[in-house]
Design an enzyme around this catalytic site. Structure first.
Site, mmCIF file in Angstrom:
data_model
loop_
_atom_site.group_PDB
_atom_site.id
_atom_site.type_symbol
_atom_site.label_atom_id
_atom_site.label_comp_id
_atom_site.label_asym_id
_atom_site.label_seq_id
_atom_site.Cartn_x
_atom_site.Cartn_y
_atom_site.Cartn_z
ATOM 1 N N HIS A 83 2.456 -3.662 4.598
ATOM 2 C CA HIS A 83 2.031 -5.057 4.755
ATOM 3 C C HIS A 83 1.538 -5.366 6.173
ATOM 4 O O HIS A 83 0.757 -6.298 6.369
ATOM 5 C CB HIS A 83 3.172 -6.019 4.410
ATOM 6 C CG HIS A 83 3.356 -6.226 2.927
ATOM 7 N ND1 HIS A 83 2.728 -5.489 1.967
ATOM 8 C CD2 HIS A 83 4.123 -7.114 2.252
ATOM 9 C CE1 HIS A 83 3.092 -5.895 0.769
ATOM 10 N NE2 HIS A 83 3.946 -6.892 0.910
ATOM 11 N N GLU B 281 3.670 7.910 0.663
ATOM 12 C CA GLU B 281 3.458 7.627 -0.762
ATOM 13 C C GLU B 281 2.010 7.913 -1.089
ATOM 14 O O GLU B 281 1.116 7.503 -0.330
ATOM 15 C CB GLU B 281 3.706 6.146 -1.047
ATOM 16 C CG GLU B 281 5.129 5.765 -1.212
ATOM 17 C CD GLU B 281 5.230 4.266 -1.445
ATOM 18 O OE1 GLU B 281 4.248 3.619 -1.838
ATOM 19 O OE2 GLU B 281 6.315 3.744 -1.189
ATOM 20 N N THR C 275 2.110 -0.794 -6.680
ATOM 21 C CA THR C 275 2.405 0.233 -7.675
ATOM 22 C C THR C 275 3.118 -0.402 -8.863
ATOM 23 O O THR C 275 4.145 -1.056 -8.687
ATOM 24 C CB THR C 275 3.302 1.334 -7.052
ATOM 25 O OG1 THR C 275 2.791 1.645 -5.765
ATOM 26 C CG2 THR C 275 3.324 2.568 -7.912
ATOM 27 N N HIS D 160 11.413 -0.574 -4.764
ATOM 28 C CA HIS D 160 10.446 -1.522 -5.317
ATOM 29 C C HIS D 160 11.133 -2.835 -5.677
ATOM 30 O O HIS D 160 12.028 -2.867 -6.521
ATOM 31 C CB HIS D 160 9.696 -0.995 -6.543
ATOM 32 C CG HIS D 160 8.268 -1.498 -6.562
ATOM 33 N ND1 HIS D 160 7.956 -2.785 -6.904
ATOM 34 C CD2 HIS D 160 7.110 -0.906 -6.228
ATOM 35 C CE1 HIS D 160 6.653 -2.952 -6.795
ATOM 36 N NE2 HIS D 160 6.106 -1.834 -6.377
ATOM 37 N N HIS E 204 1.886 3.958 2.208
ATOM 38 C CA HIS E 204 1.130 4.391 1.023
ATOM 39 C C HIS E 204 -0.342 4.495 1.420
ATOM 40 O O HIS E 204 -0.981 3.478 1.691
ATOM 41 C CB HIS E 204 1.328 3.357 -0.093
ATOM 42 C CG HIS E 204 0.705 3.745 -1.398
ATOM 43 N ND1 HIS E 204 0.909 3.027 -2.544
ATOM 44 C CD2 HIS E 204 -0.118 4.772 -1.753
ATOM 45 C CE1 HIS E 204 0.244 3.584 -3.548
ATOM 46 N NE2 HIS E 204 -0.401 4.644 -3.083
ATOM 47 N N ARG F 195 -7.076 0.482 1.292
ATOM 48 C CA ARG F 195 -7.154 -0.975 1.468
ATOM 49 C C ARG F 195 -6.237 -1.486 2.577
ATOM 50 O O ARG F 195 -6.454 -2.555 3.109
ATOM 51 C CB ARG F 195 -6.855 -1.703 0.169
ATOM 52 C CG ARG F 195 -5.412 -1.620 -0.260
ATOM 53 C CD ARG F 195 -5.130 -2.613 -1.367
ATOM 54 N NE ARG F 195 -5.547 -2.121 -2.656
ATOM 55 C CZ ARG F 195 -4.829 -2.295 -3.773
ATOM 56 N NH1 ARG F 195 -3.686 -2.947 -3.736
ATOM 57 N NH2 ARG F 195 -5.244 -1.832 -4.913
ATOM 58 N N GLU G 258 12.499 8.926 -6.951
ATOM 59 C CA GLU G 258 12.732 7.559 -6.480
ATOM 60 C C GLU G 258 12.722 6.687 -7.725
ATOM 61 O O GLU G 258 11.689 6.555 -8.399
ATOM 62 C CB GLU G 258 11.647 7.126 -5.482
ATOM 63 C CG GLU G 258 11.871 5.695 -5.018
ATOM 64 C CD GLU G 258 10.962 5.283 -3.861
ATOM 65 O OE1 GLU G 258 10.626 6.138 -3.018
ATOM 66 O OE2 GLU G 258 10.577 4.106 -3.813
ATOM 67 N N ASN H 50 9.000 0.323 4.473
ATOM 68 C CA ASN H 50 7.586 0.425 4.100
ATOM 69 C C ASN H 50 6.789 -0.600 4.914
ATOM 70 O O ASN H 50 7.049 -1.805 4.841
ATOM 71 C CB ASN H 50 7.440 0.147 2.595
ATOM 72 C CG ASN H 50 6.004 0.298 2.133
ATOM 73 O OD1 ASN H 50 5.091 -0.226 2.767
ATOM 74 N ND2 ASN H 50 5.793 0.990 1.036
ATOM 75 N N ARG I 255 -3.557 4.683 0.139
ATOM 76 C CA ARG I 255 -4.184 4.493 -1.169
ATOM 77 C C ARG I 255 -5.579 5.108 -1.193
ATOM 78 O O ARG I 255 -6.227 5.257 -0.155
ATOM 79 C CB ARG I 255 -4.279 2.991 -1.495
ATOM 80 C CG ARG I 255 -2.924 2.312 -1.626
ATOM 81 C CD ARG I 255 -3.099 0.895 -2.131
ATOM 82 N NE ARG I 255 -3.444 0.882 -3.533
ATOM 83 C CZ ARG I 255 -2.568 0.694 -4.521
ATOM 84 N NH1 ARG I 255 -1.309 0.450 -4.262
ATOM 85 N NH2 ARG I 255 -2.956 0.720 -5.768
HETATM 86 N N1 PXP Z 1 8.690 2.605 -3.339
HETATM 87 C C1 PXP Z 1 7.441 2.794 -3.833
HETATM 88 C C2 PXP Z 1 7.151 4.088 -4.510
HETATM 89 C C3 PXP Z 1 6.446 1.810 -3.685
HETATM 90 O O1 PXP Z 1 5.219 2.031 -4.186
HETATM 91 C C4 PXP Z 1 6.751 0.635 -2.989
HETATM 92 C C5 PXP Z 1 5.678 -0.402 -2.769
HETATM 93 O O2 PXP Z 1 4.694 0.117 -1.951
HETATM 94 C C6 PXP Z 1 8.057 0.466 -2.479
HETATM 95 C C7 PXP Z 1 9.010 1.457 -2.696
HETATM 96 C C8 PXP Z 1 8.456 -0.751 -1.731
HETATM 97 O O3 PXP Z 1 8.424 -1.848 -2.583
HETATM 98 P P1 PXP Z 1 8.583 -3.309 -1.985
HETATM 99 O O4 PXP Z 1 7.410 -3.551 -1.081
HETATM 100 O O5 PXP Z 1 8.581 -4.189 -3.189
HETATM 101 O O6 PXP Z 1 9.879 -3.337 -1.221
#
Ligand code: PXP
Length: 237
Positions: A10, A70, A101, A191, A43, A49, A151, A7, A45
């Site tokens: 960031h 996402e 999330t 997550h 994601h 953002r 997931e 992901n 959003r």
């Molecule tokens: N899976 C989903 C559905 C998420 O919303 C996120 C955060 O955007 C992640 C995985 C990844 O989580 P993390 O950034 O804590 O590794």
């Protein structure tokens, strides 16, 4: 071995701290692929953002691995998904004021809507995953709604502190994983997974993919900082 979806939200968050064009998440996606990621997750959003429409459009054209988008069920985001046709969409609950999330999707409560959107995505040959808590009722509803994957939200496990709580949350995820596979649904998780807690989740039988962002980008800052400073000192010299 489960696959790794990286992901890269960031990277876009850092870019938006200055509202300029770098660091570019597209470049981050290419590096992640080169390092062995089997997919790139972003994601988009509702408030845009971090990740922007431009990012998902370019990612869908450029990356060689799988794009996992996402998204909350907002009409404009659904339209973009149908336009760019990512490999998969992961439907998540989304609240504007949240930092990330928070809980899983309530498939039981929003069953009709979710089922309708799953049908729409599947008609467009987009694979669908639902981000849900490791809860048997939610898994059952996800199956009835017709999803390809769930997931499982690993946040409670990741946030647990005592050994007792960690073991409890891990067992909960294992039970949910088994139930998911027995119902014939594909199994992903994510997550809060990091370098300390990932291996017990990766060992779960039948786990297809782990989606990880925060810990990887945090690690990248520290593994890259020394070299970044060294290069700047060189230039100043
Ligand atoms: N899976 C989903 C559905 C998420 O919303 C996120 C955060 O955007 C992640 C995985 C990844 O989580 P993390 O950034 O804590 O590794």
């Amino acid at each position: 071995m489960p696959k790794l979806g990286v992901n890269i939200d960031h990277i876009a968050t850092i870019r938006e701290a200055r509202k300029i064009s770098e660091p570019d998440p597209i470049y981050a996606a290419l590096i992640a692929e080169e390092a062995g990621a089997s997919g790139i997750t972003v994601h988009l959003r509702e408030d845009r953002r971090h990740i922007k429409d431009r990012d998902v459009i370019l990612l869908s054209q450029i990356i060689k691995s799988k794009l996992n988008l996402e998204m909350g069920l907002f009409e404009d985001v659904v339209d973009i998904a149908l336009q760019i046709k990512p490999h998969s969409v992961c439907i998540v609950p989304e609240r504007r004021e949240e930092i990330t999330t928070e809980g899983g999707l309530d498939v039981v409560k929003y069953f009709d809507d979710i089922k309708k959107y799953i049908e729409t995505f599947k008609k467009s040959k987009i694979c669908v995953s639902l981000f849900i808590d490791p809860d048997l009722e939610q898994i059952r509803a996800s199956r009835e709604a017709g999803t390809d994957f769930v997931e499982l939200h690993t946040g409670r496990y990741a946030n647990a502190v005592s050994k007792e709580d960690i073991d409890y949350e891990l067992q909960n995820i294992k039970n949910a994983a088994k139930y998911t596979l027995n119902l014939g649904i594909g199994l992903n998780a994510g997550h809060g997974l990091n370098y300390r807690n990932v291996s017990d989740i990766a060992k779960i039988e039948g786990m297809n993919e782990l989606n990880i962002g925060h810990s990887i980008i945090s690690m990248a800052v520290f593994t890259g900082l020394h070299e970044a400073v060294r290069r700047m000192v060189e230039l100043i010299k």
